[in-house]
Structure formats: structure tokens, C-alpha cells
Design a protein around this motif. Structure first.
Motif, mmCIF file in Angstrom:
data_model
loop_
_atom_site.group_PDB
_atom_site.id
_atom_site.type_symbol
_atom_site.label_atom_id
_atom_site.label_comp_id
_atom_site.label_asym_id
_atom_site.label_seq_id
_atom_site.Cartn_x
_atom_site.Cartn_y
_atom_site.Cartn_z
ATOM 1 N N VAL A 133 -8.783 -3.706 4.362
ATOM 2 C CA VAL A 133 -7.500 -3.944 3.181
ATOM 3 C C VAL A 133 -6.158 -3.474 3.786
ATOM 4 O O VAL A 133 -5.270 -3.670 3.160
ATOM 5 C CB VAL A 133 -8.010 -3.225 1.898
ATOM 6 N N SER A 134 -6.311 -2.676 4.846
ATOM 7 C CA SER A 134 -4.873 -2.339 5.313
ATOM 8 C C SER A 134 -5.127 -2.153 7.129
ATOM 9 O O SER A 134 -6.388 -2.412 7.589
ATOM 10 C CB SER A 134 -4.467 -1.149 4.922
ATOM 11 N N ASP A 135 -4.224 -1.659 7.855
ATOM 12 C CA ASP A 135 -4.401 -1.574 9.224
ATOM 13 C C ASP A 135 -5.529 -0.577 9.256
ATOM 14 O O ASP A 135 -5.717 0.521 8.518
ATOM 15 C CB ASP A 135 -2.933 -0.965 9.722
ATOM 16 N N PRO A 136 -6.280 -0.610 10.407
ATOM 17 C CA PRO A 136 -7.553 0.280 10.486
ATOM 18 C C PRO A 136 -7.022 1.827 10.277
ATOM 19 O O PRO A 136 -5.989 2.193 10.985
ATOM 20 C CB PRO A 136 -7.884 0.059 11.866
ATOM 21 N N ALA A 137 -7.769 2.460 9.741
ATOM 22 C CA ALA A 137 -7.516 3.836 9.605
ATOM 23 C C ALA A 137 -7.939 4.635 10.926
ATOM 24 O O ALA A 137 -8.836 4.238 11.565
ATOM 25 C CB ALA A 137 -8.369 4.476 8.453
ATOM 26 N N PRO A 138 -6.791 5.381 11.470
ATOM 27 C CA PRO A 138 -7.118 6.301 12.601
ATOM 28 C C PRO A 138 -8.423 7.130 12.265
ATOM 29 O O PRO A 138 -8.795 7.462 11.161
ATOM 30 C CB PRO A 138 -5.970 7.169 12.855
ATOM 31 N N TYR A 149 -6.044 13.108 -0.785
ATOM 32 C CA TYR A 149 -6.251 13.151 -2.109
ATOM 33 C C TYR A 149 -6.948 14.263 -2.794
ATOM 34 O O TYR A 149 -8.222 14.521 -1.977
ATOM 35 C CB TYR A 149 -7.249 11.624 -2.564
ATOM 36 N N ARG A 188 -13.526 8.811 0.395
ATOM 37 C CA ARG A 188 -14.085 9.400 -0.543
ATOM 38 C C ARG A 188 -15.375 8.612 -1.155
ATOM 39 O O ARG A 188 -15.044 7.140 -1.103
ATOM 40 C CB ARG A 188 -13.060 9.649 -1.660
ATOM 41 N N ASP A 229 -4.579 14.819 -8.202
ATOM 42 C CA ASP A 229 -5.179 13.934 -9.506
ATOM 43 C C ASP A 229 -5.491 15.032 -10.590
ATOM 44 O O ASP A 229 -6.511 15.624 -10.180
ATOM 45 C CB ASP A 229 -6.149 12.835 -9.159
ATOM 46 N N LEU A 258 -5.787 0.578 -3.523
ATOM 47 C CA LEU A 258 -5.632 0.401 -4.931
ATOM 48 C C LEU A 258 -6.766 -0.325 -5.466
ATOM 49 O O LEU A 258 -7.652 -1.056 -4.942
ATOM 50 C CB LEU A 258 -4.438 -0.686 -5.153
ATOM 51 N N VAL A 264 -9.654 5.234 -6.195
ATOM 52 C CA VAL A 264 -10.677 6.578 -6.220
ATOM 53 C C VAL A 264 -10.645 7.280 -7.698
ATOM 54 O O VAL A 264 -11.503 7.854 -8.055
ATOM 55 C CB VAL A 264 -9.975 7.643 -5.459
ATOM 56 N N GLU A 279 -10.657 4.881 1.323
ATOM 57 C CA GLU A 279 -9.709 5.768 1.674
ATOM 58 C C GLU A 279 -8.817 5.852 0.528
ATOM 59 O O GLU A 279 -8.617 4.821 -0.560
ATOM 60 C CB GLU A 279 -8.652 4.749 2.653
ATOM 61 N N PRO A 280 -8.349 6.987 0.060
ATOM 62 C CA PRO A 280 -7.457 7.201 -1.220
ATOM 63 C C PRO A 280 -6.417 6.276 -1.458
ATOM 64 O O PRO A 280 -6.215 6.081 -2.652
ATOM 65 C CB PRO A 280 -7.300 8.692 -1.006
ATOM 66 N N ARG A 281 -5.742 5.862 -0.572
ATOM 67 C CA ARG A 281 -4.569 4.936 -0.827
ATOM 68 C C ARG A 281 -5.012 3.697 -1.292
ATOM 69 O O ARG A 281 -4.034 2.774 -1.649
ATOM 70 C CB ARG A 281 -3.455 5.048 0.177
ATOM 71 N N TYR A 333 0.773 -1.181 -0.174
ATOM 72 C CA TYR A 333 -0.103 -0.190 0.020
ATOM 73 C C TYR A 333 1.023 1.286 -0.076
ATOM 74 O O TYR A 333 1.975 1.196 0.650
ATOM 75 C CB TYR A 333 -0.871 -0.005 1.306
ATOM 76 N N PRO A 334 0.298 2.156 -0.698
ATOM 77 C CA PRO A 334 1.281 3.524 -0.469
ATOM 78 C C PRO A 334 0.814 4.049 0.934
ATOM 79 O O PRO A 334 -0.275 3.587 1.548
ATOM 80 C CB PRO A 334 0.391 4.586 -1.574
ATOM 81 N N GLY A 335 1.639 4.916 1.347
ATOM 82 C CA GLY A 335 1.652 5.648 2.581
ATOM 83 C C GLY A 335 -0.115 6.472 2.534
ATOM 84 O O GLY A 335 -0.439 6.729 1.398
ATOM 85 N N ARG A 336 -0.352 6.988 3.860
ATOM 86 C CA ARG A 336 -1.453 7.905 3.585
ATOM 87 C C ARG A 336 -1.139 9.245 2.958
ATOM 88 O O ARG A 336 -0.186 9.813 3.157
ATOM 89 C CB ARG A 336 -2.249 8.005 4.933
ATOM 90 N N PHE A 337 -2.178 9.848 2.407
ATOM 91 C CA PHE A 337 -2.100 11.083 1.700
ATOM 92 C C PHE A 337 -3.326 11.618 1.536
ATOM 93 O O PHE A 337 -4.544 10.783 1.629
ATOM 94 C CB PHE A 337 -1.267 11.055 0.376
ATOM 95 N N MET A 355 5.341 4.977 -4.905
ATOM 96 C CA MET A 355 4.450 5.041 -3.579
ATOM 97 C C MET A 355 4.463 3.963 -2.658
ATOM 98 O O MET A 355 4.458 3.930 -1.676
ATOM 99 C CB MET A 355 3.168 5.909 -3.866
#
Lengths: 291, 178
Positions: free
Chosen positions: B8-13, A8, B19, A53, B39, B82, B35-37, A2-6, A41
Motif C-alpha cells: 500500500v505504499s513505498d516499500p518500508a525500509p 506508534y 504491529r 495513542d 489507514l 492499528v 505498518e502503523p501509518r 499516507y501520513p509520514g512514518r512514525f 498528518m
């Protein structure tokens, strides 16, 4: 991966994109095709805090084969758009030759021409093509637009003169000074691999004489190389074997390849020599057919 | 409506923005919060539970994750979910009808176009885009169109035959209808 958080953002206008970039500071990145940025990323080589984007911005997807001979490529023109353009071969044979060799077919459906220039990968195909064509990038920032010759754009691997809040909106290859000829050759171990070495040759012919020449080299230095001496050896005369040899010698001479798993430095330099010779021989023999 | 980031990943804080996106997936309109990241490959597999789309290399090389975005093959491990907002996404699950296989699937079956099957969904989606643009490709054109998809079993020979077989069948069916 996964990319790191960002954060968007998907602005609808260029001005909005620039405003977001200006506010976000140097850790923001633009996203067009994402075929280089998203992998970076995911590998955490890139970790933008804000991702802007630009795919929702209208008016950036034009591929303009202008009547004066110039070629204008908007920031959202995909490699596949160039590959499938029916008029590009006659209008800009160097671009047309390179388009099907960029990455692989699926990547070409997403990746963009301008994005490839701004990414400034030393192995990038389009920067070598644009250096050969004497092309420029038009960048827009808070103070308006400026034109940057592609030869001056890149300062090092993945580094350019673009400010953090400038957006490459269009690339322009100028009108040729005669009949545009030339091509692009790339040695790759398999489709989609980075180039072992690649060469773009652009020659504008007036009758049998070279009116303008440009030679760009990719993957044989830490940045795209402009083989100006090699090109100068061609201008003002016909494409004789002696002049072709001189150009190939000069181009191979400025290459600074590194030995790696794709081949030794000596081998890569040899490839540059061979490709320059081959591309110029092709032009010379097609001139003979015309004559 | 599904919130996907926690799957799909660690829980978002708390406070990580999501979105809302709307896309067409195999002909059906779907709306999700992402979450924007996230895939696209992960949205399809973990979010929509359509596991026919495989993630192979996860580095934009192998093409196992190939799906069609507005009819064109893309590597879904290299597209953000997204970015699918407002677009038409087609996966291998969209190929077969309720009672019969798609000609491309039939071709892979008849011509032994798969061994382990891992690359097959991506191969078939890339082939679908090719045959829609060019229903009568040459062998070279098939190889070219599939050149972003890697197979480590077959040596490609039977995959190419399968796609040519499918092209023949699609053209024959179109001829019958005409």
C-alpha cells in the motif's frame, strides 16, 4: 494520502503515556479521536515522530454530570457521547446545544471533546463553549496535575500552553451560579464545514437576574475570543432589550474576522451580533414563560 | 497472515516496525501485520481486497469510506488500521446474506437510491447504524444521520426514501417474527 512514518505507542496508563512523551521530546503527538490530527498528518502539515495513542487508557471516558452542577468530561469522551447524553440538556444547555453541531455524525463518533480543546483550532466549537462556561482543562504531566482555564489555554492558532509531555486528562465546566441557560449557534455552509462564525452564550439566572454570564466566539479571530465586556454588560440585571443590545454590540466589537470565501469581515461581525442577540432573546423569552 | 505495508505504499525500509493486530471483519476474525501509518480504508481495500469501501475525498469530508466500528459509522480514511485492533469492523460486503440482499440494499434498489454508486456503500453503512439505533426514523432524522455523507448525483431525495423504505421493511420483518 499516507501520513509520514512514525513510531506508534499505545500505553495503558496515563503515567506510561507521559513517560513516552517525555522521552520522545517535542516531536511526539497524542492521538485520541484523530479527526483533526490524522487529516493533518496525511496532508503532512503534522509529522510526529512518535504517536501516542491514548485510546487504551482506562478511566478517561467519563462524562460526569455532577450533583453540584459541574460537568466533567474525560479525555476519551466523544462528541457523540455528549450529543446522546439524555441528562446534558438540563444540566449544561450550552454544551448540549453545541454537541450536535460539531463536524458531522461520523466524525462525532471518533473525535473527542478534550482533543478539540487541545487542538486549539480558532474555529473549534468546544473552546468557545468552554470559554463561555468559564471552564478549565486539567492537564497531567511529570510533575502532577494542573488546572488551566480554557481562556488561558490557547496562545495562538493550534498553539497552547501545554508542555510536550502534558496530557489533557479532563475538562471541567464549573457549577452554575443559578439556573444554567444559554446556547450555541454556528453558521456553516454545510454540515462538516468549518464555521463561518459561531457564538456560545452562557447565562446563569437567579430569578430574573443574570448572576453570571460568559460569551465565547469562534472563527472570528486567530484564536477563540472571550467577550468579557459583553458578558459584564449582562451581569447584575434582567435581560432587557437594552442590555441585550449592549452585549451584542460589545461582542461584535471585539470580533476580528477576516474576509474569505465564507463571507466578508463585515458579514461575520454582523453574524456575531445576530447570534448573541438571538441566544439572549431565547433565554429572555423562556424566563417570561416561567414567570 | 499478511504483511501489508509493501502493498500500500513505498516499500518500508528494513527495520520499520510493524504491529500485529486482530480485528473482526464482517464477523470473521482476521490477524494482520501492519505498518502503523496504514489507514483502515487501505487495509480494507488493498489488504483484505474488499473494494466495496470507497475512498473519495481522502480528507474526512465525503463519507464514501464509511464503515462501522463497533456498530458506529466512522470514516475509515481517518482511522489508523492499528486502531482497529480488538474492534469489530463492518463493511458493505457484510450487509447481504448468501442468497438475499439486506433490506437497506433492497431499499436503494427499489427507490433508486443510487446513480453512479460511488457514495452508496458509505450511505448504506451510515443508514445501518441509524436503523439499528432507531428503526422508525423521521425523514429529518435520516437526513441528519446521513449528513456526513456526500452524494453528487441524486440530490439525496431517493437516498432518504431508500432508508425509510428499509426501515419499514425491517420493522415489518421484526413484526412478523414477534
Amino acid at each position: 494520502m499516507y501520513p509520514g512514518r512514525f513510531q506508534y505507542e499505545a500505553p495503558k496508563t496515563i503515567a506510561e503515556a507521559i513517560a513516552i512523551l517525555t522521552e520522545a521530546g517535542p516531536d511526539a503527538k497524542l492521538l485520541a479521536g484523530g479527526q483533526s490530527l490524522i487529516p493533518m498528518m496525511k496532508l503532512r502539515f503534522a509529522g510526529p515522530t512518535v504517536l501516542v495513542d491514548i485510546n487504551s487508557i482506562e478511566g478517561l471516558d467519563h462524562l460526569d454530570l455532577a450533583a453540584d452542577g459541574s460537568t466533567r468530561v474525560g479525555a476519551l469522551v466523544r462528541h457523540a457521547d455528549l450529543e446522546r447524553s439524555s441528562g446534558l440538556g438540563a444540566h449544561n444547555p450550552v454544551m448540549a446545544a453545541a454537541a450536535p453541531l460539531v463536524a458531522d455524525p461520523s466524525v462525532r463518533n471518533r473525535g473527542t471533546f478534550v482533543g478539540s480543546l487541545c487542538h486549539a483550532d480558532p474555529q473549534g466549537d468546544w473552546a468557545a463553549v468552554m470559554v463561555a462556561l468559564g471552564g478549565s482543562l486539567i492537564a497531567q504531566g511529570p510533575d502532577g496535575r494542573r488546572t488551566i482555564p480554557v481562556d488561558d489555554l490557547v496562545t495562538g492558532p493550534f498553539q497552547t500552553v501545554l508542555a510536550h509531555n502534558e496530557l489533557g486528562v479532563e475538562a471541567v465546566a464549573p457549577a452554575p451560579k443559578g439556573t444554567p441557560m444559554g446556547g450555541y449557534l454556528k453558521l456553516e455552509r454545510r454540515v462538516g464545514d468549518f464555521a463561518t462564525a459561531s457564538v456560545a452564550v452562557s447565562v446563569d439566572m437567579q430569578g430574573g437576574t443574570v448572576a453570571r454570564a460568559g460569551i465565547g466566539l469562534a472563527a472570528v479571530a486567530s484564536r477563540t475570543l472571550n467577550a468579557t465586556e459583553a458578558a459584564d454588560a449582562l451581569v447584575g440585571g434582567p435581560l432587557t432589550p437594552d442590555r441585550i443590545q449592549a452585549a451584542a454590540d460589545a461582542a461584535a466589537g471585539i470580533a476580528e474576522p477576516k474576509s474569505d470565501h465564507r463571507g466578508s469581515a463585515e458579514y461575520k461581525r454582523h453574524i456575531v451580533h445576530t447570534f448573541v442577540t438571538r441566544l439572549l432573546n431565547r433565554v429572555a423569552s423562556s424566563m417570561e414563560k416561567v414567570a | 497472515m499478511t504483511s501489508l505495508f509493501e502493498e500500500v505504499s513505498d516499500p518500508a525500509p528494513s527495520g520499520v516496525p510493524v504491529r500485529r493486530i486482530t480485528m473482526t471483519l464482517n464477523g470473521e476474525r482476521r490477524t494482520v501485520d501492519v505498518e502503523p501509518r496504514l489507514l483502515l480504508a487501505h487495509l480494507i481495500r488493498q489488504g483484505f481486497k474488499l473494494t466495496g469501501t470507497h475512498t473519495g475525498c481522502d480528507t474526512t469530508n465525503c463519507g464514501a469510506c464509511t464503515v462501522l466500528m463497533d456498530g458506529e459509522p466512522v470514516k475509515s480514511c481517518t482511522v489508523l488500521a492499528v486502531q482497529a485492533d480488538g474492534h469489530d469492523i463492518e463493511t458493505v460486503e457484510g450487509l447481504a446474506g448468501p442468497s438475499e440482499l439486506h433490506p437497506i440494499q433492497e431499499g436503494f434498489k427499489d427507490e433508486h437510491g443510487l446513480q453512479c454508486g460511488f457514495c452508496t456503500p458509505g450511505m448504506m453503512m451510515a443508514a445501518k447504524a441509524l436503523l439499528e439505533r432507531n428503526p422508525d426514523p423521521t425523514e429529518d432524522e435520516v437526513r441528519w444521520a446521513l449528513s456526513g455523507n456526500l452524494c453528487r448525483c441524486t440530490g439525496y431525495q431517493n437516498i432518504v426514501k431508500a432508508v425509510l423504505w428499509a426501515g419499514d421493511k425491517i420493522r415489518a420483518e421484526a413484526g412478523e417474527e414477534a
